[in-house]
Motif scaffolding. Structure first.
Motif, mmCIF file in Angstrom:
data_model
loop_
_atom_site.group_PDB
_atom_site.id
_atom_site.type_symbol
_atom_site.label_atom_id
_atom_site.label_comp_id
_atom_site.label_asym_id
_atom_site.label_seq_id
_atom_site.Cartn_x
_atom_site.Cartn_y
_atom_site.Cartn_z
ATOM 1 N N GLY A 126 1.145 -1.272 0.342
ATOM 2 C CA GLY A 126 -0.091 0.266 0.142
ATOM 3 C C GLY A 126 1.067 1.313 -0.187
ATOM 4 O O GLY A 126 -0.026 2.213 -0.067
ATOM 5 N N ALA A 127 2.296 1.611 0.298
ATOM 6 C CA ALA A 127 2.374 2.073 0.112
ATOM 7 C C ALA A 127 4.171 2.507 -0.795
ATOM 8 O O ALA A 127 4.611 3.679 -0.846
ATOM 9 C CB ALA A 127 3.959 2.420 2.010
ATOM 10 N N ALA A 128 3.935 1.253 -1.305
ATOM 11 C CA ALA A 128 5.591 0.939 -2.492
ATOM 12 C C ALA A 128 4.747 2.385 -3.640
ATOM 13 O O ALA A 128 3.583 2.104 -4.232
ATOM 14 C CB ALA A 128 6.018 0.114 -2.091
ATOM 15 N N ARG A 129 6.232 2.988 -4.567
ATOM 16 C CA ARG A 129 5.282 2.895 -5.806
ATOM 17 C C ARG A 129 7.152 3.144 -6.277
ATOM 18 O O ARG A 129 7.887 2.667 -5.997
ATOM 19 C CB ARG A 129 5.584 4.621 -5.662
ATOM 20 N N VAL A 130 6.737 3.409 -7.805
ATOM 21 C CA VAL A 130 8.234 2.858 -8.620
ATOM 22 C C VAL A 130 7.968 3.390 -9.503
ATOM 23 O O VAL A 130 7.305 3.690 -10.210
ATOM 24 C CB VAL A 130 8.067 1.192 -8.960
ATOM 25 N N GLN A 131 9.220 4.314 -9.606
ATOM 26 C CA GLN A 131 9.914 4.588 -10.965
ATOM 27 C C GLN A 131 9.671 3.995 -12.661
ATOM 28 O O GLN A 131 10.935 3.539 -12.246
ATOM 29 C CB GLN A 131 10.342 6.280 -10.642
ATOM 30 N N ILE A 132 9.486 3.874 -13.485
ATOM 31 C CA ILE A 132 9.256 3.125 -14.504
ATOM 32 C C ILE A 132 10.781 4.048 -15.573
ATOM 33 O O ILE A 132 9.699 4.838 -16.109
ATOM 34 C CB ILE A 132 8.809 2.419 -14.964
ATOM 35 N N ARG A 133 11.748 3.871 -16.488
ATOM 36 C CA ARG A 133 12.375 4.819 -16.710
ATOM 37 C C ARG A 133 12.842 4.165 -17.977
ATOM 38 O O ARG A 133 13.564 5.127 -18.974
ATOM 39 C CB ARG A 133 13.962 4.810 -15.325
ATOM 40 N N ALA A 134 12.146 3.434 -18.445
ATOM 41 C CA ALA A 134 12.179 2.532 -20.291
ATOM 42 C C ALA A 134 11.044 1.952 -20.145
ATOM 43 O O ALA A 134 10.484 1.383 -19.386
ATOM 44 C CB ALA A 134 13.567 1.785 -20.267
ATOM 45 N N ALA A 135 10.614 2.329 -21.084
ATOM 46 C CA ALA A 135 9.458 1.504 -22.263
ATOM 47 C C ALA A 135 9.960 -0.451 -22.279
ATOM 48 O O ALA A 135 11.175 -0.834 -22.671
ATOM 49 C CB ALA A 135 8.800 2.100 -22.852
ATOM 50 N N SER A 136 9.327 -0.767 -22.423
ATOM 51 C CA SER A 136 9.033 -2.459 -22.466
ATOM 52 C C SER A 136 7.930 -2.441 -22.999
ATOM 53 O O SER A 136 6.370 -2.467 -23.166
ATOM 54 C CB SER A 136 9.175 -3.093 -20.804
ATOM 55 N N THR A 137 7.896 -3.972 -24.546
ATOM 56 C CA THR A 137 7.168 -4.260 -25.002
ATOM 57 C C THR A 137 7.001 -5.503 -24.717
ATOM 58 O O THR A 137 6.921 -5.711 -23.546
ATOM 59 C CB THR A 137 7.581 -5.148 -26.521
ATOM 60 N N GLU A 138 5.492 -5.874 -25.125
ATOM 61 C CA GLU A 138 4.559 -7.017 -25.183
ATOM 62 C C GLU A 138 5.367 -7.739 -25.008
ATOM 63 O O GLU A 138 5.264 -8.265 -26.070
ATOM 64 C CB GLU A 138 3.216 -7.080 -25.845
ATOM 65 N N GLY A 139 5.157 -8.835 -24.006
ATOM 66 C CA GLY A 139 6.135 -10.319 -23.527
ATOM 67 C C GLY A 139 7.174 -9.992 -23.708
ATOM 68 O O GLY A 139 7.697 -11.037 -23.531
ATOM 69 N N GLN A 140 7.424 -9.146 -23.494
ATOM 70 C CA GLN A 140 9.767 -8.873 -22.859
ATOM 71 C C GLN A 140 9.337 -9.315 -21.388
ATOM 72 O O GLN A 140 8.790 -8.999 -20.719
ATOM 73 C CB GLN A 140 9.744 -7.441 -23.033
#
Length: 408
Positions: A126-140
Motif C-alpha cells: 500500500g505504500a510502495a511506488r516505482v518510477q519506470i524509466r524505460a518502455a517495455s514491449t508486450e511479452g518482454q
C-alpha cells in the motif's frame, strides 16, 4: 588357430544385456535409456518472469523514458514459489522475482535496472511506488508456459546416454525414476600361487598381484560393475570355492592365468569340459578360453599382464559396452608410422604405441618391446597399433590402423 574375429564373435555371443531396470535419476548418470521419455507436463508449467523487476501493462509504460519516467503504485509482491497471485489492475505494478508466476493481466516485465527501486528495502504493502524509466514491449522478459517443452513431446529417446543435462530435464519433468540398461556385474579372478597382495613382503619367487586390480579397473572404465576381485593360488579346490562364493551374483566371470600349456594350469584343470580353451592368432594374448560355469559366462585370459589387458580391449570391452547400449569400440584412426616395424608371421599383432595428432595429421610410433610382460610401456602408451595377419614388416611412412585408448 582361431582368428581374432572368430573369437570376438564367440565372446560377443556370450555377453548378453541384462533386462532394463528402473532407477532414481540420481543413480542413472552415464547409463542408457531403455525407453523414450515423453513429457507429461509443459516446461515452464506457467508464465513466469525472466527477470527481477515489475509486472505491468505494456500500454501503461509505453512512453516511459529516463527523462520522463512513469510512476506507478506497487500493489503486490510476488516471490518465486508463490501460488496465490492476484490479477494486475491497470495503472499499477507488482514487484516480481525471477521465476515467479506472472500475475493475470500483466503483459510485460520491467527489469529492476530500468527503475528507481531498491530491492534490498522491504516491501511495504500500500505504500510502495516505482518510477519506470524505460518502455517495455508486450511479452518482454516473460517465459511462456510450454516454450521449452510442450506436454506430449518426446524429449529423450531410448538409446540415449543420460548426461547431467538430461538428468536435469528428467528431474524438471518431475520423474522419480527412469528405465535404463543396467551395467553387467562382473567377477574378476586372478590365479597363481606366486601372487601376493601389494604391501606384503615378497619372498623369493613371489610377485605382487596386478591383474585383478588392472582388470577390475578396466571393467569399471568400460562402465560395468565389479562385484568382487579375487586372487587364488594354483589350487583347484580353492579356485572352485571362489567361483561358487561369487558366481551367483555375476553376469560374467573374467579370470586370468592358468590357461597355457604348463603343468599347473588351475583354470584349465578346474574347468575342463565347461570351457573351450583355444589358441588365437594374435600377439600378445594367444591362449584364450570361454564357456559357462553353472550357466554364467566365463572368459579366461592369459596371465601375463599385457596379454590380459590387450585381450580385454580386443574381446571384452566391446561386448560389455554393447550390453549397456554404449558405443562398443575405441575410436580407430589411420596414422603414419614413424619407424620400421616387424610382426610375427601368422598373427595379428597389437603393438603398444604413442599417437600424436598435429594440424590434422596423425603420426604413431611403437612404444616399448612387444613382449607381454612389459607392463610399464603399456601404462604409458595411448594407443594400440593393429598390424594384420600376414604382414611381416611395415616400413616407416606406411599408413597403419590405430586404436585410440584415450577415447570411449
Amino acid at each position: 588357430m582361431r582368428s581374432v574375429e572368430e573369437h570376438q564373435q564367440v565372446i560377443a555371443d556370450l555377453v548378453q544385456a541384462r533386462p532394463a531396470v528402473t532407477v532414481a535419476p540420481g543413480d542413472a548418470l552415464g547409463l542408457v535409456l531403455a525407453t523414450d521419455i515423453v513429457a507429461a507436463a509443459s516446461l515452464p508449467g506457467f508464465d513466469n518472469s525472466a527477470m527481477d523487476g515489475f509486472a505491468v501493462l505494456a500500454t501503461d509504460i509505453a512512453r516511459a523514458s529516463a527523462e520522463h519516467p512513469v510512476t506507478l503504485p506497487v500493489a503486490d509482491d510476488i516471490p518465486a514459489g508463490r501460488t496465490d497471485t492476484r490479477a494486475l489492475e491497470p495503472g499499477t505494478a507488482q514487484r516480481i522475482m525471477t521465476g515467479a508466476p506472472l500475475p493475470p493481466g500483466a503483459t510485460t516485465v520491467v527489469p529492476v535496472e530500468s527503475t528507481d527501486a531498491d530491492f534490498a528495502a522491504p516491501f511495504v504493502p500500500g505504500a510502495a511506488r516505482v518510477q519506470i524509466r524505460a518502455a517495455s514491449t508486450e511479452g518482454q522478459h516473460i517465459r511462456r508456459a510450454g516454450e521449452d517443452v510442450a506436454a506430449g513431446t518426446t524429449v529423450l529417446r531410448a538409446g540415449q546416454r543420460l548426461t547431467p543435462a538430461a538428468l536435469g530435464l528428467v528431474a524438471a519433468l518431475g520423474l522419480a525414476e527412469v528405465s535404463v540398461l543396467p551395467p553387467p556385474r562382473v567377477l574378476v579372478m586372478s590365479t597363481g600361487s606366486e601372487l601376493v597382495a601389494p604391501g606384503t613382503p615378497l619372498r623369493p619367487g613371489q610377485i605382487y598381484e596386478s591383474n585383478a586390480v588392472m582388470l577390475a579397473a578396466a571393467v569399471r572404465d568400460a562402465g560395468a560393475d565389479v562385484i568382487a576381485s579375487a586372487t587364488v593360488g594354483d589350487d583347484i579346490g580353492a579356485f572352485r570355492a571362489a567361483l561358487q562364493a561369487h558366481a551367483g551374483q555375476a553376469d560374467l566371470i573374467i579370470s586370468t592365468g592358468g590357461v597355457s600349456a604348463g603343468a599347473y594350469e588351475v583354470v584349465k584343470d578346474a574347468l575342463g569340459g565347461q570351457v573351450e580353451f583355444v589358441k588365437v592368432s594374435m600377439q600378445p594374448g594367444m591362449p584364450q578360453g570361454c564357456g559357462r560355469v553353472d550357466g554364467v559366462p566365463i572368459v579366461t585370459l592369459p596371465g601375463n599382464p599385457v596379454s590380459a589387458l590387450v585381450s580385454f580391449e580386443v574381446f571384452l570391452r566391446p561386448p560389455l559396452r554393447a550390453a549397456m547400449g554404449l558405443r562398443p569400440d575405441r575410436p580407430r584412426v589411420t596414422a603414419t608410422l614413424a619407424e620400421d616395424l616387424s610382426s610375427p608371421p601368422g598373427k595379428r599383432q597389437f603393438r603398444r604405441g604413442v599417437l600424436t595428432v598435429s594440424a590434422g595429421q596423425a603420426t604413431v610410433t611403437s612404444y616399448g618391446p612387444p613382449a607381454s610382460h612389459h607392463l610399464r610401456w603399456l601404462a604409458s602408451a595411448n594407443c594400440l597399433l593393429d598390424i594384420p595377419v600376414g604382414v611381416g614388416t611395415v616400413a616407416a611412412g606406411s599408413q597403419v590402423d590405430v586404436w585410440d585408448l584415450t577415447g570411449c
